[in-house]
Design a protein around this motif. Structure first.
Motif, PDB file in Angstrom:
ATOM      1  N   GLN A   1      12.346  20.320  79.189  1.00 17.73           N
ATOM      2  CA  GLN A   1      12.780  21.566  79.218  1.00 17.73           C
ATOM      3  C   GLN A   1      13.403  22.019  77.736  1.00 17.73           C
ATOM      4  OE1 GLN A   1      15.295  20.911  82.877  1.00 17.73           O
ATOM      5  NE2 GLN A   1      14.310  22.873  83.608  1.00 17.73           N
ATOM      6  N   ASP A   2      13.798  21.022  77.355  1.00 13.96           N
ATOM      7  CA  ASP A   2      14.170  21.117  75.774  1.00 13.96           C
ATOM      8  C   ASP A   2      12.908  21.483  75.010  1.00 13.96           C
ATOM      9  OD1 ASP A   2      16.961  21.034  76.436  1.00 13.96           O
ATOM     10  OD2 ASP A   2      17.026  19.147  75.787  1.00 13.96           O
ATOM     11  N   ALA A   3      12.017  20.767  75.003  1.00 16.99           N
ATOM     12  CA  ALA A   3      10.921  20.992  74.398  1.00 16.99           C
ATOM     13  C   ALA A   3      10.231  22.194  74.438  1.00 16.99           C
ATOM     14  CB  ALA A   3       9.942  19.656  74.607  1.00 16.99           C
TER      15      ALA A   3
ATOM     16  N   PRO B   1       7.816  27.639  72.940  1.00 19.22           N
ATOM     17  CA  PRO B   1       7.072  27.900  74.110  1.00 19.22           C
ATOM     18  C   PRO B   1       5.747  28.725  73.809  1.00 19.22           C
ATOM     19  CG  PRO B   1       8.693  29.681  73.217  1.00 19.22           C
ATOM     20  CD  PRO B   1       9.053  28.054  72.507  1.00 19.22           C
ATOM     21  N   GLN B   2       5.504  28.802  72.359  1.00 19.04           N
ATOM     22  CA  GLN B   2       4.186  29.208  72.052  1.00 19.04           C
ATOM     23  C   GLN B   2       3.349  28.050  71.706  1.00 19.04           C
ATOM     24  OE1 GLN B   2       6.724  29.083  70.162  1.00 19.04           O
ATOM     25  NE2 GLN B   2       6.344  27.841  68.403  1.00 19.04           N
ATOM     26  N   ALA B   3       3.449  26.831  71.927  1.00 14.93           N
ATOM     27  CA  ALA B   3       2.919  25.510  71.805  1.00 14.93           C
ATOM     28  C   ALA B   3       1.692  25.522  73.248  1.00 14.93           C
ATOM     29  CB  ALA B   3       3.423  24.437  71.833  1.00 14.93           C
ATOM     30  N   ASP B   4       0.707  24.901  72.833  1.00 12.78           N
ATOM     31  CA  ASP B   4      -0.435  24.702  74.018  1.00 12.78           C
ATOM     32  C   ASP B   4       0.019  23.719  74.933  1.00 12.78           C
ATOM     33  OD1 ASP B   4      -2.708  24.976  75.354  1.00 12.78           O
ATOM     34  OD2 ASP B   4      -3.773  23.634  74.017  1.00 12.78           O
ATOM     35  N   TRP B   5       0.956  24.187  75.797  1.00 17.10           N
ATOM     36  CA  TRP B   5       1.540  23.257  76.844  1.00 17.10           C
ATOM     37  C   TRP B   5       0.521  23.225  78.188  1.00 17.10           C
ATOM     38  CZ3 TRP B   5       5.172  20.167  75.960  1.00 17.10           C
ATOM     39  CH2 TRP B   5       6.257  20.572  74.677  1.00 17.10           C
ATOM     40  N   SER B   6       0.732  22.031  78.814  1.00 19.68           N
ATOM     41  CA  SER B   6      -0.035  22.115  80.047  1.00 19.68           C
ATOM     42  C   SER B   6       0.565  20.855  80.667  1.00 19.68           C
ATOM     43  CB  SER B   6      -1.429  21.217  80.008  1.00 19.68           C
ATOM     44  OG  SER B   6      -1.293  20.004  79.225  1.00 19.68           O
ATOM     45  N   VAL B   7       0.556  20.759  81.867  1.00 18.10           N
ATOM     46  CA  VAL B   7       1.504  19.442  82.759  1.00 18.10           C
ATOM     47  C   VAL B   7       1.177  18.224  82.112  1.00 18.10           C
ATOM     48  CG1 VAL B   7       1.905  18.666  84.905  1.00 18.10           C
ATOM     49  CG2 VAL B   7       1.156  20.983  84.799  1.00 18.10           C
ATOM     50  N   ALA B   8       0.072  18.035  81.882  1.00 11.70           N
ATOM     51  CA  ALA B   8      -0.139  16.694  81.173  1.00 11.70           C
ATOM     52  C   ALA B   8       0.502  16.506  79.652  1.00 11.70           C
ATOM     53  CB  ALA B   8      -1.609  16.517  80.715  1.00 11.70           C
ATOM     54  N   ARG B   9       0.435  17.667  79.043  1.00  8.29           N
ATOM     55  CA  ARG B   9       1.546  17.473  77.764  1.00  8.29           C
ATOM     56  C   ARG B   9       2.978  17.248  78.182  1.00  8.29           C
ATOM     57  NH1 ARG B   9       1.127  21.404  72.190  1.00  8.29           N
ATOM     58  NH2 ARG B   9       2.727  20.128  71.172  1.00  8.29           N
ATOM     59  N   MET B  10       3.258  18.078  79.029  1.00 10.09           N
ATOM     60  CA  MET B  10       4.726  18.000  79.335  1.00 10.09           C
ATOM     61  C   MET B  10       5.025  16.697  79.877  1.00 10.09           C
ATOM     62  SD  MET B  10       5.615  21.519  81.567  1.00 10.09           S
ATOM     63  CE  MET B  10       4.932  22.987  80.973  1.00 10.09           C
TER      64      MET B  10
ATOM     65  N   ARG C   1       8.175  31.817  78.496  1.00 15.65           N
ATOM     66  CA  ARG C   1       7.300  32.644  77.611  1.00 15.65           C
ATOM     67  C   ARG C   1       7.733  34.067  78.147  1.00 15.65           C
ATOM     68  NH1 ARG C   1       1.429  29.252  77.843  1.00 15.65           N
ATOM     69  NH2 ARG C   1       2.085  27.786  76.235  1.00 15.65           N
ATOM     70  N   LEU C   2       7.951  34.436  79.533  1.00 14.74           N
ATOM     71  CA  LEU C   2       8.118  35.963  79.540  1.00 14.74           C
ATOM     72  C   LEU C   2       9.390  36.240  79.028  1.00 14.74           C
ATOM     73  CD1 LEU C   2       7.107  38.442  81.195  1.00 14.74           C
ATOM     74  CD2 LEU C   2       8.167  37.647  83.156  1.00 14.74           C
ATOM     75  N   ASP C   3      10.437  35.462  78.918  1.00 17.08           N
ATOM     76  CA  ASP C   3      11.896  35.654  78.250  1.00 17.08           C
ATOM     77  C   ASP C   3      11.472  35.786  76.753  1.00 17.08           C
ATOM     78  OD1 ASP C   3      14.453  36.078  79.389  1.00 17.08           O
ATOM     79  OD2 ASP C   3      14.971  34.503  77.735  1.00 17.08           O
TER      80      ASP C   3
ATOM     81  N   LEU D   1       3.981  35.704  70.111  1.00 15.53           N
ATOM     82  CA  LEU D   1       5.229  34.945  69.669  1.00 15.53           C
ATOM     83  C   LEU D   1       5.461  34.028  71.107  1.00 15.53           C
ATOM     84  CD1 LEU D   1       7.395  37.626  67.868  1.00 15.53           C
ATOM     85  CD2 LEU D   1       6.402  35.534  67.086  1.00 15.53           C
ATOM     86  N   ALA D   2       5.062  34.624  72.170  1.00 11.96           N
ATOM     87  CA  ALA D   2       5.481  33.662  73.334  1.00 11.96           C
ATOM     88  C   ALA D   2       4.784  32.682  73.746  1.00 11.96           C
ATOM     89  CB  ALA D   2       5.826  34.758  74.425  1.00 11.96           C
ATOM     90  N   GLY D   3       3.236  32.778  73.412  1.00 12.56           N
ATOM     91  CA  GLY D   3       2.432  31.811  73.691  1.00 12.56           C
ATOM     92  C   GLY D   3       1.576  32.183  74.782  1.00 12.56           C
ATOM     93  N   PHE D   4       1.726  33.597  75.022  1.00 10.73           N
ATOM     94  CA  PHE D   4       0.385  34.128  75.824  1.00 10.73           C
ATOM     95  C   PHE D   4      -0.831  34.502  75.132  1.00 10.73           C
ATOM     96  CE2 PHE D   4       4.336  35.813  77.886  1.00 10.73           C
ATOM     97  CZ  PHE D   4       3.894  35.335  79.293  1.00 10.73           C
ATOM     98  N   THR D   5      -2.118  34.185  75.836  1.00  8.88           N
ATOM     99  CA  THR D   5      -3.367  34.153  75.271  1.00  8.88           C
ATOM    100  C   THR D   5      -3.798  35.558  74.924  1.00  8.88           C
ATOM    101  OG1 THR D   5      -4.303  34.060  77.277  1.00  8.88           O
ATOM    102  CG2 THR D   5      -4.015  31.976  76.246  1.00  8.88           C
TER     103      THR D   5
END
Length: 332
Positions: free
Chosen positions: A239-241, A246-255, A286-288, A306-310
């Motif tokens: 959650q800290d990361a 938040p704009q990073a290319d996050w996936s469940v695997a990366r988390m 991201r929405l926040d 800025l939020a990481g949405f595509t």
């Protein structure tokens, strides 16, 4: 704007009485005391009166702390307490809390004479301080928590208490309890929020460089403060990361890599401890971020980036799925 919580009229400071015995864990009381001092300083800077008056009391005028430093000028246990008072009990090192010494017995006798009442005389416990309260009979009929090493001990000494596990802190009427050491700071920040308002509490948390974790019954003011009322270190790490990037290319695997676990197990951890799925948590963060960007004057495209949405479309879709009123364009 008044720095104090505008919803409540000022009725004088809360008198906070830290009870210090020999071997009292320093961080159990020094951390919360510093948070209260900082809150007072913020109020003074805004031209407001102090909200808290600190007292350090105990059966003896001096005590050797858990780290060997001597604490002096400890006031005696008072025969009466001001109308708005908190009594704070803290932990001691060791597998069990021993109460056979003369000073411990004197403290228990004094505690048994307290008549707790919400908003008048309240009890706050940090770490194994709850065990002392249990020995004094102050937890009967209440929910409470303590350090995980002392949960079984608390159940033994306070059989009328509903002992709650895996919680940062527990609030129950005139009794507030925290799990241990730094969670005492979490508890006090929560109480500062109730008295002085969330903005001032957030400023204190920022000054202390600690996360502002909220209690289970609070309104969800921000995803950054929600879903954090647990003690799982790997999940907090994820959650800290996510919150920091938040704009990073996050996936469940990366988390899952951040948590050093499998994607499937990470999903179970999120659902069990944070009561939300990993990608749902990411979308809320991201929405926040996007909403804050819109409020600061960014357009929808900039906020989405800025939020990481595509795309703008993904931001708008998430906006409606999360039940936000209006549209992102109207919030800009």
């Amino acid at each position: 704007m008044d720095a104090r919580n505008l919803s409540a009229a000022y009725t004088g400071p809360v008198h906070v009485h830290f009870v210090l015995l020999a071997d009292s864990l320093v961080l159990d009381w020094a951390g919360p005391a510093e948070a209260l001092r900082m809150a007072n300083q913020r109020l003074r800077d805004a031209g407001q009166p102090d909200a808290f008056e600190l007292h350090f009391i105990g059966p003896k005028p001096t005590a050797i702390s858990s780290v060997g430093a001597a604490i002096s000028a400890i006031a005696p246990l008072p025969t009466s307490l001001p109308e708005r008072s908190w009594v704070v009990l803290v932990g001691q090192p060791g597998a069990n809390i021993k109460v056979d010494s003369a000073e411990s017995q004197a403290l228990l006798h004094w505690l048994r004479g307290l008549s707790l009442r919400a908003d008048h005389l309240e009890l706050l416990t940090v770490c194994a301080g709850a065990v002392l309260a249990g020995h004094a009979g102050l937890l009967h009929g209440h929910k409470a928590t303590t350090h995980h090493h002392h949960l079984d001990e608390l159940r033994r000494v306070a059989q009328g208490c509903d002992v709650v596990e895996n919680r940062v802190f527990v609030l129950d009427g005139a009794v507030s309890s925290s799990a241990g050491v730094t969670t005492g700071i979490d508890l006090v920040l929560h109480r500062i929020t109730a008295i002085c308002g969330p903005a001032l509490a957030a400023q204190v948390a920022q000054s202390m460089v600690v996360a502002l974790r909220r209690g289970p019954n609070d309104p969800e003011l921000s995803p950054f403060l929600c879903h954090r009322n647990h003690l799982h270190p790997a999940l907090h790490r994820v959650q800290d990361a996510v919150g920091q990037q938040p704009q990073a290319d996050w996936s469940v695997a990366r988390m899952a890599e951040v948590a050093c676990t499998s994607p499937r197990h990470l999903t179970r951890l999120f659902l069990s401890h944070a009561q939300i799925a990993p990608l749902q948590y990411l979308r809320r963060i991201r929405l926040d971020v996007a909403e804050a960007a819109l409020r600061s004057g960014r357009n929808v495209t900039q906020a989405a980036h800025l939020a990481g949405f595509t795309s703008d479309t993904q931001l708008r879709r998430t906006w409606h799925q999360m039940g936000k009123p209006g549209t992102p364009s109207e919030a800009a």
